[in-house]
Design a protein around this motif. Structure first.
Motif, PDB file in Angstrom:
ATOM      1  N   VAL A  50       0.844  -1.189   0.000  1.00 39.90           N
ATOM      2  CA  VAL A  50       0.000   0.000   0.000  1.00 39.90           C
ATOM      3  C   VAL A  50       0.881   1.241   0.000  1.00 39.90           C
ATOM      4  N   VAL A  51       0.581   2.159  -0.912  1.00 34.53           N
ATOM      5  CA  VAL A  51       1.269   3.446  -0.983  1.00 34.53           C
ATOM      6  C   VAL A  51       0.226   4.528  -0.736  1.00 34.53           C
ATOM      7  N   ARG A  52       0.328   5.188   0.418  1.00 29.78           N
ATOM      8  CA  ARG A  52      -0.654   6.202   0.795  1.00 29.78           C
ATOM      9  C   ARG A  52      -0.219   7.598   0.354  1.00 29.78           C
ATOM     10  N   ARG A  53      -1.145   8.535   0.536  1.00 28.69           N
ATOM     11  CA  ARG A  53      -0.926   9.955   0.254  1.00 28.69           C
ATOM     12  C   ARG A  53      -0.502  10.206  -1.185  1.00 28.69           C
ATOM     13  N   ILE A  54      -1.271   9.633  -2.110  1.00 26.06           N
ATOM     14  CA  ILE A  54      -1.038   9.879  -3.527  1.00 26.06           C
ATOM     15  C   ILE A  54      -1.972  11.004  -3.971  1.00 26.06           C
ATOM     16  N   PRO A  55      -1.439  12.150  -4.390  1.00 27.12           N
ATOM     17  CA  PRO A  55      -2.305  13.247  -4.824  1.00 27.12           C
ATOM     18  C   PRO A  55      -2.933  12.949  -6.184  1.00 27.12           C
ATOM     19  N   TYR A  56      -4.196  13.334  -6.343  1.00 30.63           N
ATOM     20  CA  TYR A  56      -4.885  13.166  -7.621  1.00 30.63           C
ATOM     21  C   TYR A  56      -5.921  14.275  -7.761  1.00 30.63           C
ATOM     22  N   VAL A  57      -6.516  14.381  -8.934  1.00 31.16           N
ATOM     23  CA  VAL A  57      -7.519  15.410  -9.221  1.00 31.16           C
ATOM     24  C   VAL A  57      -8.902  14.780  -9.254  1.00 31.16           C
TER      25      VAL A  57
END
Length: 391
Positions: A30-37
């Motif tokens: 799991v890779v958290r804190r991924i910014p997206y629109v």
């Protein structure tokens, strides 16, 4: 879960070192804190995840090129949903569920490794977000990661792994350090030791941390903290305990009756201003074969300018310890200008740096071309003189 399994995996250690918030949750990477629109053209944060198997020191993917995304529909910077995002729920754990399956295959062979797979999807999601807000990042840093289980830190030391020094750091792991005296130089010694994975650091001092100490110490004490008049060991343990888990304290003056405080030490730094007990401490350590460094400085005012010497004495098994003991001064007949609380934090820091550097050479972390047991730094001439060399 701890990031320790990832830290042992060659590919995924790169993600940790670059500051990604990575963990293993219910057999998913799991890779958290991924910014997206979002569709509203605002920046939000989601997570990426896919099933893996921890096999020894490797992480093995249980899927192909696919990855799952937790968040609302990811979009371009114009609010248009990304075509690679397919609605598909996947429960990672009781509190973590993905809403979309992302599918972007770079070629017939897929992704060459876990690092390339994760970073490719991170770029796809985060670049539109960065177009709207250039300050967003998918790499929030080590503060978002848990430390390896066998290291005495509260967060990961990514600097050492980036510099390729992880193997060299093994020389510190079993070290149990004692610092006697935290008046000036001792605080800077602690500042540097707290950045190494030594097993423990015992602080011994019986004094309070007052205003004049603040101007000699590393960091900046608040006025409220000074008004509390904490003991020196309490103040420094609180400050550096935020980074290092192995700091312990003894708020008392060391005497001939309590030298047993040093029984478990593998190395001792003698940094006390009062030289009354120095010879007794040093002789006890030499007798028991415990290496140590004694530090000190003599400063005097000459023609309205300060001059003097910084001193470092190393004693260790196999060295000329009689000569080292002879170099340790007894109590001075008169106080010098340093003892009158002249604020020379730079000299304290330099004395500590020279001492810690000598300790690291003693351990084999740094190359040692002289093997000196005694060194002085002259303020007036800006020279370092080595004596008692063994090499």
């Amino acid at each position: 879960m701890s990031t320790a399994p990832l830290a042992r995996d060659t590919d995924l250690r790169r993600l940790l070192d670059e500051g990604y918030d990575v963990s293993i949750v219910a057999n998913h990477l799991v890779v958290r804190r991924i910014p997206y629109v979002t569709v509203d053209k605002t920046v939000a944060y989601g997570f990426l995840g896919y099933p893996v198997t921890v096999s020894g020191e490797r992480i093995v993917s249980d899927t192909d090129h696919r990855i799952w995304f937790g968040g609302t529909a990811p979009c371009t910077e114009h609010g248009v949903p990304l075509s690679l995002a397919n609605p598909e729920a996947r429960v990672v754990s009781g509190e973590l569920a993905a809403s979309f399956m992302l599918s972007s295959k770079p070629g017939p062979e897929g992704y060459p490794d876990q690092y390339e797979k994760v970073t490719a999807y991170v770029r796809i999601l985060s670049h539109p977000a960065m177009a709207l807000d250039e300050t967003v990042t998918a790499t929030p840093g080590a503060a978002w990661q848990e430390v390896e289980d066998d290291l005495p830190f509260r967060y990961r030391d990514t600097a050492s792994s980036r510099a390729g020094l992880t193997a060299l750091n093994q020389v510190f792991l079993k070290q149990r350090i004692v610092i006697i005296g935290l008046g000036g130089t001792g605080g800077y010694i602690l500042d540097q030791l707290a950045k190494t994975p030594v097993e423990s650091i015992l602080l011994i001092d019986d004094d309070t941390f007052d205003n004049h100490n603040a101007f000699r110490a590393p960091g900046a004490a608040s006025l409220d903290r000074l008004r509390d008049r904490p003991t020196k060991v309490e103040y420094f343990a609180d400050l550096y305990g935020r980074m290092h888990t192995g700091i312990v304290t003894e708020c008392r003056r060391i005497t001939a009756e309590n030298l047993s405080l040093l029984d478990d030490a593998t190395f001792v730094f003698i940094a006390m201003d009062d030289a009354t007990m120095k010879q007794t401490i040093a002789s006890n350590l030499v007798q028991r074969g415990v290496p140590f460094i004694d530090v000190g400085m003599g400063v005097e005012e000459i023609d309205a300018r300060l001059s003097g010497l910084l001193r470092i004495v190393l004693a260790s098994p196999g060295s000329d310890n009689a000569g080292a003991l002879a170099r340790i001064p007894g109590p001075a007949a008169e106080r010098d200008d340093y003892d009158r609380n002249i604020q020379v934090a730079d000299l304290n820091a330099l004395n500590a740096t020279l001492a810690v550097g000598r300790w690291k050479r003693h351990l084999g972390f740094y190359a040692d071309g002289t093997g000196e047991t005694f060194a002085t730094y002259s303020i007036y001439t800006n020279d370092i003189t080595n004596e008692g060399t063994d090499l």
